[in-house]
Scaffold this active site. Sequence first.
Site, PDB file in Angstrom:
ATOM      1  N   GLY A 110       0.775  -1.235   0.000  1.00  0.00           N
ATOM      2  CA  GLY A 110       0.000   0.000   0.000  1.00  0.00           C
ATOM      3  C   GLY A 110       0.807   1.286   0.000  1.00  0.00           C
ATOM      4  O   GLY A 110       0.250   2.364  -0.119  1.00  0.00           O
ATOM      5  N   CYS A 111       2.128   1.220   0.145  1.00  0.00           N
ATOM      6  CA  CYS A 111       2.954   2.433   0.119  1.00  0.00           C
ATOM      7  C   CYS A 111       3.202   2.847  -1.323  1.00  0.00           C
ATOM      8  O   CYS A 111       3.530   2.024  -2.160  1.00  0.00           O
ATOM      9  CB  CYS A 111       4.298   2.203   0.808  1.00  0.00           C
ATOM     10  SG  CYS A 111       4.228   2.374   2.573  1.00  0.00           S
ATOM     11  N   LEU A 112       3.036   4.124  -1.567  1.00  0.00           N
ATOM     12  CA  LEU A 112       3.297   4.646  -2.916  1.00  0.00           C
ATOM     13  C   LEU A 112       4.727   5.073  -3.053  1.00  0.00           C
ATOM     14  O   LEU A 112       5.447   5.314  -2.184  1.00  0.00           O
ATOM     15  CB  LEU A 112       2.358   5.824  -3.194  1.00  0.00           C
ATOM     16  CG  LEU A 112       0.873   5.488  -3.107  1.00  0.00           C
ATOM     17  CD1 LEU A 112       0.054   6.749  -3.272  1.00  0.00           C
ATOM     18  CD2 LEU A 112       0.470   4.469  -4.140  1.00  0.00           C
TER      19      LEU A 112
END
Length: 112
Positions: A110-112
């Site tokens: 989920g980390c961009l």
Amino acid sequence: MSSIPGVEPQTDKEGFLRNIADWSETVARQLAQQSDIELERAHLELLLAARTYYELYGQAPLARSFVRYLQQSTPEFSSMSLMHLFPPSSTAGSSIKQICRMAGLPKPPGCL
């Protein structure tokens, strides 16, 4: 690439190690310098805890689950503690993203 003294470990374009086995305290310090963080004992303890979390659960920690994990041994620990040691920034990313990068772990889900 294996850990060879004097040879830089390979990273992806975001600075995450391509091979988790290339991690060492020296590598962590090099990665931290890229985010203008000087690793002290408290930083290293979090990086080691993140690596233990990864070994236990088979994935890089998310911020909330990592804080809950840390609270098992240190009840007063909070997400603010993470942000104090690893301040989020537009260039380095969230606290948990920085922790995973410096701990030699994959980018958290989920980390961009």
